[in-house]
Design a protein around this motif. Structure first.
Motif, PDB file in Angstrom:
ATOM      1  N   TRP A  46     -17.939  83.660-106.045  1.00 58.22           N
ATOM      2  CA  TRP A  46     -16.987  84.768-106.178  1.00 58.22           C
ATOM      3  C   TRP A  46     -16.495  84.813-107.614  1.00 58.22           C
ATOM      4  CZ3 TRP A  46     -11.672  85.361-107.294  1.00 58.22           C
ATOM      5  CH2 TRP A  46     -11.105  86.592-106.937  1.00 58.22           C
ATOM      6  N   ALA A  65     -11.374  84.692 -96.113  1.00 54.09           N
ATOM      7  CA  ALA A  65     -12.356  84.913 -95.050  1.00 54.09           C
ATOM      8  C   ALA A  65     -11.988  83.998 -93.897  1.00 54.09           C
ATOM      9  CB  ALA A  65     -13.770  84.613 -95.534  1.00 54.09           C
ATOM     10  N   VAL A 152     -16.850  82.116 -95.616  1.00 56.74           N
ATOM     11  CA  VAL A 152     -17.400  83.228 -96.391  1.00 56.74           C
ATOM     12  C   VAL A 152     -18.834  83.499 -95.943  1.00 56.74           C
ATOM     13  CG1 VAL A 152     -18.077  83.977 -98.706  1.00 56.74           C
ATOM     14  CG2 VAL A 152     -15.899  82.793 -98.355  1.00 56.74           C
ATOM     15  N   HIS A 159     -13.226  89.581 -94.005  1.00 53.84           N
ATOM     16  CA  HIS A 159     -13.157  89.192 -95.417  1.00 53.84           C
ATOM     17  C   HIS A 159     -12.165  90.136 -96.106  1.00 53.84           C
ATOM     18  CE1 HIS A 159     -16.762  87.087 -94.294  1.00 53.84           C
ATOM     19  NE2 HIS A 159     -17.021  86.689 -95.524  1.00 53.84           N
ATOM     20  N   LEU A 180     -19.146  89.245-105.306  1.00 52.23           N
ATOM     21  CA  LEU A 180     -19.423  88.173-104.353  1.00 52.23           C
ATOM     22  C   LEU A 180     -20.940  88.048-104.239  1.00 52.23           C
ATOM     23  CD1 LEU A 180     -18.551  86.063-102.232  1.00 52.23           C
ATOM     24  CD2 LEU A 180     -18.709  87.887-100.522  1.00 52.23           C
TER      25      LEU A 180
END
Length: 227
Positions: A46, A65, A152, A159, A180
């Motif tokens: 990320w 998340a 994630v 999310h 991401l």
């Protein structure tokens, strides 16, 4: 939206970040997406440019998340340090708290978190970079066991950008150039570079792939369709 006077400029390629998304905690603002298929929960990255609207003891989530507050993965500021954790049933599987503080609400910070629990060395399983430098000093430092799934990229798991679970942990500030990357553990060099003249860390365009659940947000309110 940021106006041009507050843009994050770059040189050598004309890649300028002229807009951002403003998250106001008082308005309960956040973005949310629930993937309909599973991605890679063991390896992801990320990256975002972040400008804080408030400082202090806040716990607004930059990335969240999870399902409930005890089964989640999150990146956020608290007590002006940068936090990362992933946990299941209140058991902390990975937990990092930076020793450096980030108290300047007038500055942009570039934050990269690379999660890769497949790595044999524990300290390689979570890497955090701020403004082009890898963090190596943590007041709390717990790494996940090898091959630990994060939340994630999980199928059917919410999310969020700018909020935690339910109506809690709203972030106040700006985000722009949010990436991401599903299935790759990247470094700061994939998203930024030093200016040859000033030595200042600046953004550059990410040109790689995103994987199953990856995404890109420019920080512009009207032209993100299809990104």
């Amino acid at each position: 939206l940021l106006n041009n006077s507050n843009a994050i400029p770059t040189t050598g390629g004309g890649y300028n970040l002229e807009n951002s998304l403003r998250f106001r905690k008082s308005a309960s603002v956040y973005l949310s997406r629930t993937p309909s298929s599973a991605g890679n929960r063991k390896t992801w990255t990320w990256s975002s440019w972040v400008k804080r609207g408030e400082v202090g003891t806040l716990t607004g989530r930059l990335l969240f998340a999870g399902t409930i507050s005890t089964n989640d993965t999150a990146i956020y500021f608290a007590n002006d340090a940068l936090f990362f954790f992933t946990r299941t049933s209140s058991s902390l599987l990975g937990y990092l708290v930076s020793t450096p503080f980030y108290r300047d609400p007038s500055s942009w910070y570039h934050i990269v978190v690379a999660y890769d629990s497949t790595q044999a060395t524990a300290s390689d399983r979570i890497k955090i970079y701020v403004n082009g430098e890898q963090l190596t000093s943590f007041s709390t430092e717990t790494y996940p066991a090898i091959n630990t799934d994060s939340h994630v990229n999980a199928n059917g798991i919410v999310h969020n950008l700018g909020r935690g679970t339910n109506a809690a942990f709203y972030y106040d500030g700006y985000l722009t150039e949010v990436n991401l990357i599903d299935g790759q553990a990247l470094t700061e060099d994939d998203f930024g570079e030093y200016n040859d003249t000033t030595g200042v860390w600046q953004p550059k365009e990410y040109t790689g792939t995103y994987g199953t659940n990856g995404f890109y947000l420019k920080g512009r309110g009207t032209d993100n369709s299809g990104n």
